[in-house]
Write an enzyme that holds these catalytic residues in place. Structure first.
Site, PDB file in Angstrom:
ATOM      1  N   ASN A   1       0.873  -1.175   0.000  1.00  0.00           N
ATOM      2  CA  ASN A   1       0.000   0.000   0.000  1.00  0.00           C
ATOM      3  C   ASN A   1       0.913   1.229   0.000  1.00  0.00           C
ATOM      4  O   ASN A   1       1.481   1.576   1.030  1.00  0.00           O
ATOM      5  CB  ASN A   1      -0.890  -0.026   1.247  1.00  0.00           C
ATOM      6  CG  ASN A   1      -1.723   1.235   1.380  1.00  0.00           C
ATOM      7  OD1 ASN A   1      -1.806   2.041   0.459  1.00  0.00           O
ATOM      8  ND2 ASN A   1      -2.347   1.411   2.545  1.00  0.00           N
ATOM      9  N   TRP A   2       1.030   1.832  -1.158  1.00  0.00           N
ATOM     10  CA  TRP A   2       1.957   2.972  -1.283  1.00  0.00           C
ATOM     11  C   TRP A   2       1.376   4.269  -0.742  1.00  0.00           C
ATOM     12  O   TRP A   2       2.073   5.279  -0.666  1.00  0.00           O
ATOM     13  CB  TRP A   2       2.370   3.150  -2.742  1.00  0.00           C
ATOM     14  CG  TRP A   2       3.382   2.135  -3.202  1.00  0.00           C
ATOM     15  CD1 TRP A   2       3.947   1.132  -2.448  1.00  0.00           C
ATOM     16  CD2 TRP A   2       3.954   2.026  -4.515  1.00  0.00           C
ATOM     17  NE1 TRP A   2       4.835   0.413  -3.223  1.00  0.00           N
ATOM     18  CE2 TRP A   2       4.863   0.933  -4.487  1.00  0.00           C
ATOM     19  CE3 TRP A   2       3.787   2.728  -5.710  1.00  0.00           C
ATOM     20  CZ2 TRP A   2       5.600   0.548  -5.611  1.00  0.00           C
ATOM     21  CZ3 TRP A   2       4.516   2.345  -6.822  1.00  0.00           C
ATOM     22  CH2 TRP A   2       5.425   1.270  -6.773  1.00  0.00           C
ATOM     23  N   LYS A   3       0.080   4.271  -0.431  1.00  0.00           N
ATOM     24  CA  LYS A   3      -0.567   5.491   0.064  1.00  0.00           C
ATOM     25  C   LYS A   3      -0.309   6.648  -0.908  1.00  0.00           C
ATOM     26  O   LYS A   3      -0.315   6.427  -2.117  1.00  0.00           O
ATOM     27  CB  LYS A   3      -0.101   5.782   1.497  1.00  0.00           C
ATOM     28  CG  LYS A   3      -0.247   4.540   2.385  1.00  0.00           C
ATOM     29  CD  LYS A   3      -0.084   4.792   3.843  1.00  0.00           C
ATOM     30  CE  LYS A   3      -0.262   3.471   4.595  1.00  0.00           C
ATOM     31  NZ  LYS A   3      -0.211   3.603   6.026  1.00  0.00           N
TER      32      LYS A   3
ATOM     33  N   HIS B   1      -9.653   1.493   4.567  1.00  0.00           N
ATOM     34  CA  HIS B   1      -8.392   1.659   5.298  1.00  0.00           C
ATOM     35  C   HIS B   1      -8.623   2.608   6.478  1.00  0.00           C
ATOM     36  O   HIS B   1      -9.408   3.554   6.377  1.00  0.00           O
ATOM     37  CB  HIS B   1      -7.310   2.223   4.361  1.00  0.00           C
ATOM     38  CG  HIS B   1      -5.957   2.200   4.987  1.00  0.00           C
ATOM     39  ND1 HIS B   1      -5.552   3.164   5.876  1.00  0.00           N
ATOM     40  CD2 HIS B   1      -4.950   1.309   4.896  1.00  0.00           C
ATOM     41  CE1 HIS B   1      -4.322   2.866   6.295  1.00  0.00           C
ATOM     42  NE2 HIS B   1      -3.935   1.741   5.719  1.00  0.00           N
TER      43      HIS B   1
ATOM     44  N   GLU C   1      -6.996   4.978   7.627  1.00  0.00           N
ATOM     45  CA  GLU C   1      -6.760   6.399   7.330  1.00  0.00           C
ATOM     46  C   GLU C   1      -7.996   7.007   6.668  1.00  0.00           C
ATOM     47  O   GLU C   1      -8.356   8.148   6.936  1.00  0.00           O
ATOM     48  CB  GLU C   1      -5.506   6.554   6.443  1.00  0.00           C
ATOM     49  CG  GLU C   1      -4.245   6.316   7.264  1.00  0.00           C
ATOM     50  CD  GLU C   1      -3.059   5.796   6.466  1.00  0.00           C
ATOM     51  OE1 GLU C   1      -3.058   5.847   5.228  1.00  0.00           O
ATOM     52  OE2 GLU C   1      -2.106   5.311   7.127  1.00  0.00           O
TER      53      GLU C   1
ATOM     54  N   GLU D   1      -5.643  -4.491  10.514  1.00  0.00           N
ATOM     55  CA  GLU D   1      -4.596  -3.499  10.729  1.00  0.00           C
ATOM     56  C   GLU D   1      -4.889  -2.718  12.001  1.00  0.00           C
ATOM     57  O   GLU D   1      -5.656  -1.738  11.972  1.00  0.00           O
ATOM     58  CB  GLU D   1      -4.539  -2.525   9.547  1.00  0.00           C
ATOM     59  CG  GLU D   1      -4.240  -3.192   8.223  1.00  0.00           C
ATOM     60  CD  GLU D   1      -3.630  -2.206   7.239  1.00  0.00           C
ATOM     61  OE1 GLU D   1      -2.510  -2.465   6.790  1.00  0.00           O
ATOM     62  OE2 GLU D   1      -4.270  -1.188   6.936  1.00  0.00           O
TER      63      GLU D   1
ATOM     64  N   GLY E   1       2.320   2.529  10.699  1.00  0.00           N
ATOM     65  CA  GLY E   1       3.288   3.615  10.547  1.00  0.00           C
ATOM     66  C   GLY E   1       3.991   3.994  11.839  1.00  0.00           C
ATOM     67  O   GLY E   1       4.660   5.018  11.904  1.00  0.00           O
TER      68      GLY E   1
ATOM     69  N   SER F   1       3.170  -1.820  10.255  1.00  0.00           N
ATOM     70  CA  SER F   1       4.627  -1.857  10.459  1.00  0.00           C
ATOM     71  C   SER F   1       5.259  -3.215  10.149  1.00  0.00           C
ATOM     72  O   SER F   1       6.224  -3.606  10.804  1.00  0.00           O
ATOM     73  CB  SER F   1       4.994  -1.411  11.878  1.00  0.00           C
ATOM     74  OG  SER F   1       4.570  -0.074  12.093  1.00  0.00           O
TER      75      SER F   1
ATOM     76  N   GLY G   1       2.773  -0.949   4.272  1.00  0.00           N
ATOM     77  CA  GLY G   1       2.922   0.444   3.862  1.00  0.00           C
ATOM     78  C   GLY G   1       4.392   0.794   3.689  1.00  0.00           C
ATOM     79  O   GLY G   1       4.993   0.526   2.652  1.00  0.00           O
ATOM     80  N   GLY G   2       4.976   1.358   4.734  1.00  0.00           N
ATOM     81  CA  GLY G   2       6.343   1.898   4.671  1.00  0.00           C
ATOM     82  C   GLY G   2       7.361   0.979   4.001  1.00  0.00           C
ATOM     83  O   GLY G   2       8.090   1.397   3.094  1.00  0.00           O
TER      84      GLY G   2
END
Ligand code: PGA
Length: 253
Positions: A9-11, A94, A96, A166, A172, A211, A232-233
């Site tokens: 997930n590159w956001k 998600h 966010e 999640e 993150g 994470s 993500g990261g």
């Protein structure tokens, strides 16, 4: 057997040149992968990255969708448009989007059903906040989100859904849930899926997200109800994400 599914997930990250550079480095590293690999870039990259991934076996995903077919919805993207671009998956709900854009379980459920109507597999995200976990309500919060977010999914399409657990406190933050904490929630998700969809609930893949790193993925994937990861990261770096895709190799490090 549920096939492992490792998704990026590159956001809101990467330009076109950066995405092309990623693909050129990443594809050779995962050419022999025997798991499902998915990349969810921003909408702006779906076309060019999709062309780059074509024939590689890596699936393209959107990070969101509007459940309507078309119409006066300024700034929104319809499921048919994602079909145009070759998307096989789309992330919905998600945390966010739930926290920053007011996305409700009811809306997530409409999005999931609309995607399935277009043969796109929804990756439905659920997860509790730190306050909810500290209050001892993680399992009930996740169960309620799950029931609401899957309300419009028909049993005969349910096996195409992917769930991503999640925990908000792990996203993150560098604070991955322990494999035991994650497994406890995944097991409870599995039982809700069984209530909702009967035997099909056992076929639905449940990813852990929050994470995930090359160093933590093996022990997570070793849990009986963890079938994949939403990353993500660590998915922004081709080398790190390729190590996550090859999670079984991390066990022998
Ligand atoms: P993270 O993000 O791996 O950077 O914690 C995961 C996600 O939000 O899907």
């Amino acid at each position: 057997m549920r096939k492992p599914i490792l998704a990026a997930n590159w956001k809101m990250q990467k330009t076109i040149p950066e995405a092309i550079e990623f693909a050129e480095a990443f594809l050779p590293l995962v050419a022999d992968a025997e798991v499902d690999v998915v990349i969810a870039p921003p909408f702006t990259l779906l076309d060019r990255l999709g062309a780059k991934l074509s024939g590689s076996g890596i699936a393209l995903a959107a990070q969101n969708v509007n459940p309507n077919e078309s119409g006066a919805f300024t700034g929104e993207i319809a499921p048919g448009m994602l079909v145009d671009l070759g998307c096989q998956y789309a992330i919905v709900g998600h945390s966010e989007r739930r926290a920053l854009y007011g996305e409700t379980d009811a809306l997530v459920s409409q999005k999931a059903a609309s995607l399935l109507n277009h043969d796109i597999r929804p990756i439905v995200c659920v997860g509790e906040t730190l306050e909810q976990r500290d209050a001892g309500s993680a399992l009930s919060v996740v169960a309620e989100q799950l029931r609401g977010s899957l309300a419009e999914v028909a049993s005969d399409r349910a096996s195409e859904v992917v769930i991503a657990y999640e925990p908000v406190w792990a996203i993150g933050t560098g604070r991955t849930a322990t494999p035991q904490i994650a497994q406890e929630v995944h097991e409870s998700i599995r039982s809700v899926l069984g209530d909702l969809f009967g035997a099909v609930g056992g076929e639905i893949r449940i990813q852990y997200g929050g994470s995930v790193k090359p160093e933590t993925v093996y022990d997570l994937m070793n849990q009986p109800d963890i079938d994949g990861a939403l990353v993500g990261g660590a998915s922004l770096d081709p080398e790190a994400f390729s190590r996550i895709v090859h999670f079984e190799r991390e066990g022998s490090q």
